[in-house]
Design a protein around this motif. Sequence first.
Motif, PDB file in Angstrom:
ATOM      1  N   VAL A 225       1.404   6.484   5.343  1.00 47.53           N
ATOM      2  CA  VAL A 225       0.204   6.233   6.139  1.00 47.53           C
ATOM      3  C   VAL A 225      -1.060   6.305   5.299  1.00 47.53           C
ATOM      4  CG1 VAL A 225       1.285   7.091   8.247  1.00 47.53           C
ATOM      5  CG2 VAL A 225      -0.103   8.644   6.855  1.00 47.53           C
ATOM      6  N   ILE A 226      -2.095   5.659   5.826  1.00 49.25           N
ATOM      7  CA  ILE A 226      -3.460   5.767   5.306  1.00 49.25           C
ATOM      8  C   ILE A 226      -4.348   6.207   6.462  1.00 49.25           C
ATOM      9  CG2 ILE A 226      -5.458   4.500   4.425  1.00 49.25           C
ATOM     10  CD1 ILE A 226      -3.510   2.658   2.959  1.00 49.25           C
ATOM     11  N   ASP A 227      -5.082   7.287   6.264  1.00 52.85           N
ATOM     12  CA  ASP A 227      -6.006   7.780   7.274  1.00 52.85           C
ATOM     13  C   ASP A 227      -7.330   7.042   7.099  1.00 52.85           C
ATOM     14  OD1 ASP A 227      -7.751   9.135   8.930  1.00 52.85           O
ATOM     15  OD2 ASP A 227      -7.017  11.136   8.388  1.00 52.85           O
ATOM     16  N   ALA A 228      -7.597   6.103   8.000  1.00 47.81           N
ATOM     17  CA  ALA A 228      -8.793   5.261   7.886  1.00 47.81           C
ATOM     18  C   ALA A 228     -10.079   6.054   8.078  1.00 47.81           C
ATOM     19  CB  ALA A 228      -8.722   4.118   8.896  1.00 47.81           C
ATOM     20  N   SER A 229      -9.982   7.249   8.648  1.00 48.51           N
ATOM     21  CA  SER A 229     -11.180   8.071   8.829  1.00 48.51           C
ATOM     22  C   SER A 229     -11.583   8.764   7.532  1.00 48.51           C
ATOM     23  CB  SER A 229     -10.950   9.107   9.928  1.00 48.51           C
ATOM     24  OG  SER A 229     -10.022  10.095   9.515  1.00 48.51           O
ATOM     25  N   GLU A 230     -10.675   8.776   6.554  1.00 47.59           N
ATOM     26  CA  GLU A 230     -10.952   9.465   5.299  1.00 47.59           C
ATOM     27  C   GLU A 230     -11.057   8.516   4.106  1.00 47.59           C
ATOM     28  OE1 GLU A 230      -8.086  12.527   4.681  1.00 47.59           O
ATOM     29  OE2 GLU A 230      -8.816  13.763   6.352  1.00 47.59           O
ATOM     30  N   VAL A 231     -10.539   7.304   4.245  1.00 45.20           N
ATOM     31  CA  VAL A 231     -10.552   6.340   3.148  1.00 45.20           C
ATOM     32  C   VAL A 231     -11.693   5.352   3.364  1.00 45.20           C
ATOM     33  CG1 VAL A 231      -9.268   4.484   2.025  1.00 45.20           C
ATOM     34  CG2 VAL A 231      -8.083   6.568   2.729  1.00 45.20           C
ATOM     35  N   HIS A 232     -12.574   5.246   2.390  1.00 50.35           N
ATOM     36  CA  HIS A 232     -13.755   4.387   2.542  1.00 50.35           C
ATOM     37  C   HIS A 232     -13.395   2.912   2.561  1.00 50.35           C
ATOM     38  CE1 HIS A 232     -17.764   2.766   2.073  1.00 50.35           C
ATOM     39  NE2 HIS A 232     -17.411   2.167   0.942  1.00 50.35           N
ATOM     40  N   ASP A 233     -12.459   2.503   1.713  1.00 52.40           N
ATOM     41  CA  ASP A 233     -12.105   1.089   1.575  1.00 52.40           C
ATOM     42  C   ASP A 233     -10.592   0.956   1.733  1.00 52.40           C
ATOM     43  OD1 ASP A 233     -11.583  -1.531   0.765  1.00 52.40           O
ATOM     44  OD2 ASP A 233     -13.120  -1.511  -0.814  1.00 52.40           O
ATOM     45  N   VAL A 234     -10.140   0.701   2.947  1.00 58.85           N
ATOM     46  CA  VAL A 234      -8.699   0.649   3.219  1.00 58.85           C
ATOM     47  C   VAL A 234      -8.013  -0.469   2.448  1.00 58.85           C
ATOM     48  CG1 VAL A 234      -6.967   0.238   5.014  1.00 58.85           C
ATOM     49  CG2 VAL A 234      -8.839   1.847   5.433  1.00 58.85           C
ATOM     50  N   PRO A 235      -8.529  -1.705   2.442  1.00 55.18           N
ATOM     51  CA  PRO A 235      -7.851  -2.755   1.669  1.00 55.18           C
ATOM     52  C   PRO A 235      -7.704  -2.391   0.184  1.00 55.18           C
ATOM     53  CG  PRO A 235      -9.385  -3.744   3.199  1.00 55.18           C
ATOM     54  CD  PRO A 235      -9.635  -2.268   3.240  1.00 55.18           C
ATOM     55  N   GLU A 236      -8.723  -1.780  -0.392  1.00 53.73           N
ATOM     56  CA  GLU A 236      -8.622  -1.379  -1.797  1.00 53.73           C
ATOM     57  C   GLU A 236      -7.549  -0.313  -1.974  1.00 53.73           C
ATOM     58  OE1 GLU A 236      -9.012  -1.090  -5.817  1.00 53.73           O
ATOM     59  OE2 GLU A 236      -9.728  -2.668  -4.454  1.00 53.73           O
ATOM     60  N   GLU A 237      -7.440   0.618  -1.030  1.00 56.40           N
ATOM     61  CA  GLU A 237      -6.391   1.630  -1.093  1.00 56.40           C
ATOM     62  C   GLU A 237      -5.009   0.982  -1.017  1.00 56.40           C
ATOM     63  OE1 GLU A 237      -4.468   5.370  -1.221  1.00 56.40           O
ATOM     64  OE2 GLU A 237      -6.533   4.787  -1.712  1.00 56.40           O
ATOM     65  N   ILE A 238      -4.872  -0.019  -0.167  1.00 60.55           N
ATOM     66  CA  ILE A 238      -3.592  -0.729  -0.063  1.00 60.55           C
ATOM     67  C   ILE A 238      -3.269  -1.445  -1.369  1.00 60.55           C
ATOM     68  CG2 ILE A 238      -2.430  -2.674   1.082  1.00 60.55           C
ATOM     69  CD1 ILE A 238      -3.792  -1.755   3.694  1.00 60.55           C
ATOM     70  N   ARG A 239      -4.264  -2.082  -1.951  1.00 61.76           N
ATOM     71  CA  ARG A 239      -4.025  -2.768  -3.223  1.00 61.76           C
ATOM     72  C   ARG A 239      -3.618  -1.781  -4.315  1.00 61.76           C
ATOM     73  NH1 ARG A 239      -8.232  -6.064  -1.242  1.00 61.76           N
ATOM     74  NH2 ARG A 239      -9.846  -4.743  -2.181  1.00 61.76           N
ATOM     75  N   GLN A 240      -4.255  -0.618  -4.331  1.00 57.30           N
ATOM     76  CA  GLN A 240      -3.902   0.374  -5.342  1.00 57.30           C
ATOM     77  C   GLN A 240      -2.453   0.840  -5.193  1.00 57.30           C
ATOM     78  OE1 GLN A 240      -6.716   3.609  -5.465  1.00 57.30           O
ATOM     79  NE2 GLN A 240      -8.452   2.279  -5.954  1.00 57.30           N
ATOM     80  N   ARG A 241      -1.954   0.814  -3.969  1.00 54.44           N
ATOM     81  CA  ARG A 241      -0.580   1.253  -3.725  1.00 54.44           C
ATOM     82  C   ARG A 241       0.435   0.127  -3.929  1.00 54.44           C
ATOM     83  NH1 ARG A 241      -0.471   5.461   1.421  1.00 54.44           N
ATOM     84  NH2 ARG A 241      -2.480   6.490   1.042  1.00 54.44           N
ATOM     85  N   THR A 242      -0.040  -1.090  -4.188  1.00 51.50           N
ATOM     86  CA  THR A 242       0.866  -2.245  -4.292  1.00 51.50           C
ATOM     87  C   THR A 242       0.578  -3.066  -5.545  1.00 51.50           C
ATOM     88  OG1 THR A 242      -0.642  -3.491  -2.848  1.00 51.50           O
ATOM     89  CG2 THR A 242       1.246  -2.426  -1.792  1.00 51.50           C
ATOM     90  N   SER A 243       0.419  -2.384  -6.662  1.00 49.37           N
ATOM     91  CA  SER A 243       0.234  -3.041  -7.969  1.00 49.37           C
ATOM     92  C   SER A 243      -0.959  -3.988  -7.990  1.00 49.37           C
ATOM     93  CB  SER A 243       1.506  -3.809  -8.364  1.00 49.37           C
ATOM     94  OG  SER A 243       2.629  -2.950  -8.385  1.00 49.37           O
ATOM     95  N   GLY A 244      -1.969  -3.688  -7.182  1.00 52.83           N
ATOM     96  CA  GLY A 244      -3.190  -4.473  -7.170  1.00 52.83           C
ATOM     97  C   GLY A 244      -3.136  -5.747  -6.364  1.00 52.83           C
ATOM     98  N   ARG A 245      -1.995  -6.045  -5.727  1.00 47.65           N
ATOM     99  CA  ARG A 245      -1.842  -7.328  -5.034  1.00 47.65           C
ATOM    100  C   ARG A 245      -2.166  -7.256  -3.549  1.00 47.65           C
ATOM    101  NH1 ARG A 245       3.053  -6.923  -7.868  1.00 47.65           N
ATOM    102  NH2 ARG A 245       3.041  -8.120  -9.808  1.00 47.65           N
ATOM    103  N   GLY A 246      -1.833  -6.179  -2.894  1.00 45.55           N
ATOM    104  CA  GLY A 246      -1.813  -6.114  -1.436  1.00 45.55           C
ATOM    105  C   GLY A 246      -0.384  -6.239  -0.943  1.00 45.55           C
ATOM    106  N   THR A 247      -0.151  -5.933   0.294  1.00 45.21           N
ATOM    107  CA  THR A 247       1.196  -6.027   0.853  1.00 45.21           C
ATOM    108  C   THR A 247       1.585  -7.482   1.085  1.00 45.21           C
ATOM    109  OG1 THR A 247       0.205  -5.613   3.027  1.00 45.21           O
ATOM    110  CG2 THR A 247       1.279  -3.749   1.944  1.00 45.21           C
ATOM    111  N   ASP A 248       2.892  -7.730   1.099  1.00 49.29           N
ATOM    112  CA  ASP A 248       3.389  -9.092   1.328  1.00 49.29           C
ATOM    113  C   ASP A 248       2.955  -9.614   2.694  1.00 49.29           C
ATOM    114  OD1 ASP A 248       5.071  -9.453  -1.093  1.00 49.29           O
ATOM    115  OD2 ASP A 248       6.175  -7.762  -0.250  1.00 49.29           O
ATOM    116  N   SER A 249       2.901  -8.719   3.651  1.00 51.17           N
ATOM    117  CA  SER A 249       2.558  -9.096   5.032  1.00 51.17           C
ATOM    118  C   SER A 249       1.669  -8.017   5.632  1.00 51.17           C
ATOM    119  CB  SER A 249       3.825  -9.244   5.880  1.00 51.17           C
ATOM    120  OG  SER A 249       4.734 -10.161   5.300  1.00 51.17           O
ATOM    121  N   VAL A 250       0.959  -8.398   6.675  1.00 47.27           N
ATOM    122  CA  VAL A 250       0.150  -7.448   7.448  1.00 47.27           C
ATOM    123  C   VAL A 250       0.377  -7.726   8.921  1.00 47.27           C
ATOM    124  CG1 VAL A 250      -2.165  -6.652   8.057  1.00 47.27           C
ATOM    125  CG2 VAL A 250      -1.638  -7.183   5.679  1.00 47.27           C
TER     126      VAL A 250
END
Length: 393
Positions: A225-250
Motif C-alpha cells: 500500500v501507499i498512504d496518500a495522506s503521507e506521500v506528497h507525489d503518489v505517481p512518483e512513489e509508484i514509479r520509484q517502486r517500479t524501476s521508474g516506469r510505473g505499473t503496467d496497469s492502473v
Amino acid sequence: MKAVTWHGKRDVRVEEVPDPAVKEPNDAIIRVTSTGICGSDLHLYEVLGPFMAEGDILGHEPMGVVEEVGAGVGDLKPGDRVVIPFTISCGHCHMCGMQLYAQCETTQVREQGMGAALFGYTKLYGRVPGGQAEYLRVPEAQFGPIKVPEGPPDERFLYLSDVLPTAWQAVAYAEIPEGGSVAVFGLGPIGQMSARIAHHLGYRVIGVDGVTARLEMARRHGIEVIDASEVHDVPEEIRQRTSGRGTDSVIDAVGMEAHGSPAAKIAQTLTGLLPDAMAAPLMSNAGIDRLAALNQAIDSVRRGGVISIIGVYGGMTDPMPMLRLFDKGVSLRMGQAHVKRWIPALMPLVTDDSDPLGVMDLTTHRLSLDQAPQAYEMFQKKRDGAVKILLRP
C-alpha cells in the motif's frame, strides 16, 4: 413494507411504502435478507440529486428468498435463495448475446440515452425501486437472479450482486500482463476486492488510499500500500517502486468523489444548490467530476499501459489530458459491470470454504434497515472505520 427512501441531499429516511407486486410474467418478488450500501449510493446522497425524485427507493445490492413469481420466470420458484445483480438484463437480446449485460437492449433507458436499467438508481437508469427494503420486485427474473446454496451466511454471496463482478471486470479490463503489476486507486469495497482479485491471480498489486482503516484492511490481505495522506507525489512513489516506469496497469476505483480537486468540488456544491430543472441538464452536459484520482492514474501507468476505470463518473465535458494519454500510448477501458458474465469465475471462489478472496473480511458494520440514515452518514464521512456497511431488514 419498510424501505430506505431519498428526500434530498444527505436526507434518506426509512418509511412505510406499498409492498411490491408481480406486474409482468417475468417478474419475481423476493424477501430481502441482506442489502449493501454502495459507494455509488453516496453519489445519490451527495451529488446526483437532480436525477432523483422524492420517495425513490434506494439500493442495488440485495439478496434474499423468492416469495412469488410470474408465469414466465423459468425454473425460479418460491423458496429459492438468490442474489440480485444490480443491472437488469434480459439475457436474450443482441447485447446480452455478446455478454454486454449492462447494455441490455430490452431494458435500455432510451429516453435518457443510457444503458440497461439499474435498481434504485435515478431516472437516468429507469427509476426502478431499489433493494434497501423488506421486499423487492425483480424484473427479467427469468435471467437475472443468481441462485446460491443454503447454509453459509449471506455475506458469502451478497457481493455477487455488485462488488465482486465489478471488481473482477476492473481487473479483466486492466489487461495486466503475466507477472505484471497494477496500482489500485481507492481502497473502498470495489478497490479492496479489485486488489484481492489481482493478488489472487498472481499479479503485483499496489493499493493507494489515505484512510487508515482501508489501508489496514488491504495489508491484511497481502496488498502493498501507499498512504496518500503521507506521500506528497503518489505517481512518483509508484514509479520509484517500479524501476521508474510505473505499473503496467492502473485501476481507478474512485470516480467522481475523488479528493484533491477543489475546483470541481466547488462546482459540485454549487450545482447541488441549483433547482433540479437547472442542475440536471448542467450535470448532463458539463464537467462536474473531481478528477484527481484519474489524473494520478494517467501519471502512474507505464507507457503503453492500460487504465481500467470502474469508479463512477457523471460529467459530460470533463477535461482530459489528451496529449499525455496520446504521448504515453495509454489504453482506457471502463463501464458498468456485466454482472452475470463474471459469475462462473466467481462462484467457485465464494463457495470455497477457505474464502480465497476474503469476502468474510469486507463488511465492517452490520445494521438494521431502520438505522439506514445513520449508516449513510457514517459511510459518507468514513467514520468509525466504515469500509462496507450491510443493512438487514
